[in-house]
Design an enzyme around this catalytic site. Structure first.
Site, mmCIF file in Angstrom:
data_model
loop_
_atom_site.group_PDB
_atom_site.id
_atom_site.type_symbol
_atom_site.label_atom_id
_atom_site.label_comp_id
_atom_site.label_asym_id
_atom_site.label_seq_id
_atom_site.Cartn_x
_atom_site.Cartn_y
_atom_site.Cartn_z
ATOM 1 N N PRO A 274 0.833 -1.213 0.000
ATOM 2 C CA PRO A 274 0.000 0.000 0.000
ATOM 3 C C PRO A 274 0.862 1.255 0.000
ATOM 4 O O PRO A 274 1.877 1.312 0.687
ATOM 5 C CB PRO A 274 -0.781 -0.105 1.312
ATOM 6 C CG PRO A 274 0.110 -0.895 2.214
ATOM 7 C CD PRO A 274 0.857 -1.863 1.329
ATOM 8 N N GLY A 275 0.453 2.228 -0.796
ATOM 9 C CA GLY A 275 1.115 3.529 -0.790
ATOM 10 C C GLY A 275 0.108 4.561 -0.326
ATOM 11 O O GLY A 275 0.102 5.000 0.818
ATOM 12 N N ARG A 276 -0.826 4.878 -1.226
ATOM 13 C CA ARG A 276 -1.838 5.905 -0.982
ATOM 14 C C ARG A 276 -2.591 5.682 0.330
ATOM 15 O O ARG A 276 -2.833 6.609 1.082
ATOM 16 C CB ARG A 276 -2.833 5.868 -2.137
ATOM 17 C CG ARG A 276 -3.733 7.065 -2.216
ATOM 18 C CD ARG A 276 -4.804 6.846 -3.287
ATOM 19 N NE ARG A 276 -4.292 6.398 -4.552
ATOM 20 C CZ ARG A 276 -3.958 7.196 -5.570
ATOM 21 N NH1 ARG A 276 -4.096 8.495 -5.454
ATOM 22 N NH2 ARG A 276 -3.510 6.687 -6.693
ATOM 23 N N ARG A 312 -1.583 16.170 -9.521
ATOM 24 C CA ARG A 312 -2.683 15.211 -9.673
ATOM 25 C C ARG A 312 -3.919 15.804 -10.365
ATOM 26 O O ARG A 312 -4.489 15.159 -11.252
ATOM 27 C CB ARG A 312 -3.064 14.574 -8.336
ATOM 28 C CG ARG A 312 -1.883 13.866 -7.630
ATOM 29 C CD ARG A 312 -2.327 12.954 -6.494
ATOM 30 N NE ARG A 312 -3.057 11.817 -7.016
ATOM 31 C CZ ARG A 312 -4.354 11.681 -6.950
ATOM 32 N NH1 ARG A 312 -5.080 12.593 -6.346
ATOM 33 N NH2 ARG A 312 -4.938 10.631 -7.482
ATOM 34 N N TYR A 316 -4.647 13.872 -13.743
ATOM 35 C CA TYR A 316 -5.734 12.876 -13.702
ATOM 36 C C TYR A 316 -7.103 13.511 -13.468
ATOM 37 O O TYR A 316 -8.056 12.796 -13.156
ATOM 38 C CB TYR A 316 -5.520 11.870 -12.561
ATOM 39 C CG TYR A 316 -4.119 11.398 -12.368
ATOM 40 C CD1 TYR A 316 -3.490 10.567 -13.301
ATOM 41 C CD2 TYR A 316 -3.411 11.747 -11.220
ATOM 42 C CE1 TYR A 316 -2.194 10.119 -13.093
ATOM 43 C CE2 TYR A 316 -2.116 11.294 -11.019
ATOM 44 C CZ TYR A 316 -1.515 10.488 -11.967
ATOM 45 O OH TYR A 316 -0.232 10.048 -11.749
ATOM 46 N N CYS A 342 2.341 28.821 -16.080
ATOM 47 C CA CYS A 342 1.776 29.260 -17.365
ATOM 48 C C CYS A 342 1.252 28.108 -18.207
ATOM 49 O O CYS A 342 1.828 27.769 -19.248
ATOM 50 C CB CYS A 342 2.830 30.057 -18.114
ATOM 51 S SG CYS A 342 3.325 31.459 -17.134
ATOM 52 N N GLU A 343 0.225 27.477 -17.733
ATOM 53 C CA GLU A 343 -0.449 26.400 -18.458
ATOM 54 C C GLU A 343 -1.912 26.449 -18.059
ATOM 55 O O GLU A 343 -2.217 26.615 -16.874
ATOM 56 C CB GLU A 343 0.075 25.025 -18.021
ATOM 57 C CG GLU A 343 1.527 24.817 -18.258
ATOM 58 C CD GLU A 343 1.807 23.616 -19.159
ATOM 59 O OE1 GLU A 343 0.846 23.029 -19.702
ATOM 60 O OE2 GLU A 343 2.982 23.303 -19.298
HETATM 61 N N1 LLP Z 1 2.936 -1.474 -6.027
HETATM 62 C C1 LLP Z 1 3.245 -1.159 -7.284
HETATM 63 C C2 LLP Z 1 3.957 -2.135 -8.107
HETATM 64 C C3 LLP Z 1 2.849 0.078 -7.811
HETATM 65 O O1 LLP Z 1 3.137 0.369 -9.081
HETATM 66 C C4 LLP Z 1 2.140 0.996 -7.001
HETATM 67 C C5 LLP Z 1 1.733 2.296 -7.517
HETATM 68 C C6 LLP Z 1 1.877 0.621 -5.665
HETATM 69 C C7 LLP Z 1 2.271 -0.627 -5.218
HETATM 70 C C8 LLP Z 1 1.144 1.516 -4.715
HETATM 71 O O2 LLP Z 1 -0.163 1.733 -5.130
HETATM 72 P P1 LLP Z 1 -1.195 2.491 -4.160
HETATM 73 O O3 LLP Z 1 -1.414 1.643 -2.962
HETATM 74 O O4 LLP Z 1 -0.578 3.787 -3.797
HETATM 75 O O5 LLP Z 1 -2.403 2.645 -4.988
HETATM 76 N N2 LLP Z 1 0.560 8.952 -9.376
HETATM 77 C C9 LLP Z 1 -0.716 8.271 -9.331
HETATM 78 C C10 LLP Z 1 -0.610 6.888 -8.744
HETATM 79 C C11 LLP Z 1 0.393 6.005 -9.427
HETATM 80 C C12 LLP Z 1 0.540 4.658 -8.789
HETATM 81 C C13 LLP Z 1 1.730 3.964 -9.279
HETATM 82 N N3 LLP Z 1 1.945 2.675 -8.707
HETATM 83 C C14 LLP Z 1 -1.707 9.143 -8.589
HETATM 84 O O6 LLP Z 1 -1.352 10.252 -8.175
HETATM 85 O O7 LLP Z 1 -2.873 8.770 -8.436
#
Ligand code: LLP
Length: 421
Positions: A274-276, A312, A316, A342-343
């Protein structure tokens, strides 16, 4: 759930007023809440209590060293996608044996560095990568632990830019080629197939795609078992758990129940990336209103944070709630909140109803912890923002604001004749 809340009309990060932080450190300013980070990590681990599992925080979401240190001290592993992220983790005190390395373009140098550090495993995304890892391992006399990342050819129902598991995406090995890939790994010396992994996308708010992904992983794991892959020990489910930017979210407990229903009884260790979910709501971007601008068709709130600070919305069309740092009474109106870049794509919010702020007022862009600062750039020669980590009543500056000197540090001016030589 997060620890940003109002007290007497003032927005606080835990025990610290955001207004005070803005005065101390300037804006635009990223502010993170340590209590929220700890809480989210606990929610994730408790959801899998009793099941053999490892939470590998996806470093790319927010990679400040102090944040990594906090997660390391909580016992987290890490999911990295570059040599730079590997170095960050090691610098922050991560346990190398809890690091998984994902990504479609690992280079020889990155593979060698990760092998040397002794990471848990490489999540391999193609046959050529498998061959390169074997070659590097051979040269260094090591056995490389690998996990094959499966592309399950399924649509996670999220924004196309953050979907990674469909048939035509660059990620993972097509489902039908995974077994062949594992056989190749078995034939190549210096490799050991330790796992299977999958990551279908990000900001996923439905359980269905996760259940489907888990089911496909299970089927494969069982087939590999039948084929005698006795070193298979890990199933890595990737990240992707959606958070409530505007109401929609996935309960980690429901997520855990769904995953465990499929994979709980295989006797394998489950890995999550998990990241987000861990950092998204733990951060805000504080910005100052510079101007109010009215045309005959629109009202703009021009602020000092821009797409280079938080990309973001531009990239997106992502929705981030915007809150006043000091609540004020007054007329409300529909506005576009835009930055100085400037966009036309430089906006933080469009068509947003809010109490009209005044120049000098502070606004907080909520849910900016994940993919916020890490995606910042110096476009328009704008120094990147400072980052502050709040813990209770303490505020720690964990990254100083960039200066103009930082920006031009690696540049040189060459004196060229005005006419070609
Ligand atoms: N594992 C892998 C292999 C990944 O590519 C990613 C995210 C994660 C884990 C973590 O995913 P999460 O739990 O955060 O959903 N910049 C974009 C999101 C790009 C995600 C890339 N990969 C945004 O701002 O929404």
């Amino acid at each position: 759930m997060h620890y940003f809340s109002y007290r007497d009309g003032e927005l606080f990060a835990e025990e610290v007023a955001l207004g005070e932080l803005a005065r101390r450190f300037g804006t635009p300013l990223y502010v993170y809440s340590a209590r929220t980070l700890r809480r989210h990590f606990r929610v994730m681990t408790q959801a899998f209590e009793g099941a053999d599992h490892l939470v590998c925080y996806a470093v790319k979401a927010l990679s400040n060293l102090s944040v990594l240190r906090l997660f390391a001290s909580l016992g987290a592993g890490f999911d990295i996608v570059s040599g730079g992220e590997l170095q960050r983790c090691l610098r922050a005190g991560a346990v190398a044996e809890k690091i998984v390395f994902s990504g479609v373009g690992k280079t020889t140098e990155e593979i060698a560095a990760a092998l040397k550090a002794g990471i848990l495993m490489f999540n391999v995304e193609s046959r050529p990568e498998l061959e390169l890892i074997a070659a590097v391992a051979r040269q260094t006399g090591r056995r490389a632990p690998v996990s094959i990342r499966v592309n399950p050819a399924l649509d996670p129902g999220t924004h196309p830019h953050i979907s990674t598991g469909q048939r035509d995406s660059k990620f993972g090995v097509p489902l039908a080629q995974v077994e062949e890939c594992c056989e190749l790994a078995r034939r190549l010396d210096n490799l050991v197939v330790k796992g299977l992994s999958i990551h279908i996308g990000s900001q996923i708010t439905e359980l269905g795609p996760f259940a489907e992904a888990a089911a496909r992983l299970k089927e494969l794991a069982l087939r590999l078992g039948d084929r005698g892959f006795s070193d298979l020990q890990y199933l890595d489910l990737g990240g992707g758990i959606g958070i409530p930017y505007r109401g929609e979210a996935l309960d980690p407990v429901h997520y855990a129940r769904t995953v465990l229903a499929e994979l709980g009884r295989l006797g394998l260790t489950l890995i999550f990336e998990p990241g987000r979910m861990l950092v998204g709501n733990a951060g805000v971007l504080v910005t100052t209103v510079i101007y109010l601008k009215e045309t005959d068709v629109k009202r703009f709130v021009v602020v000092d944070a821009a797409m280079n600070d938080l990309v973001r919305p531009a990239l997106y069309e992502a929705y981030h709630e915007i809150q006043p740092v000091s609540r004020r009474q007054g007329p409300s109106a529909e506005v576009d909140v835009v930055g100085p870049v400037c966009e036309s794509g430089d906006f933080l919010a469009r068509g947003r109803e809010m109490v009209l702020p005044q120049p000098g007022d502070l606004l907080a862009v909520m849910g900016a912890g994940a993919y916020g600062f890490v995606m910042a750039s110096n476009y328009n020669t704008r120094p990147r923002a400072a980052e502050v980590l709040v813990d209770g009543a303490q505020a720690h500056l964990v990254r100083a604001r960039e200066t103009f000197a930082d920006l031009i540090r690696s540049e040189t001016i060459v004196e060229l004749p005005t006419q070609p030589a």
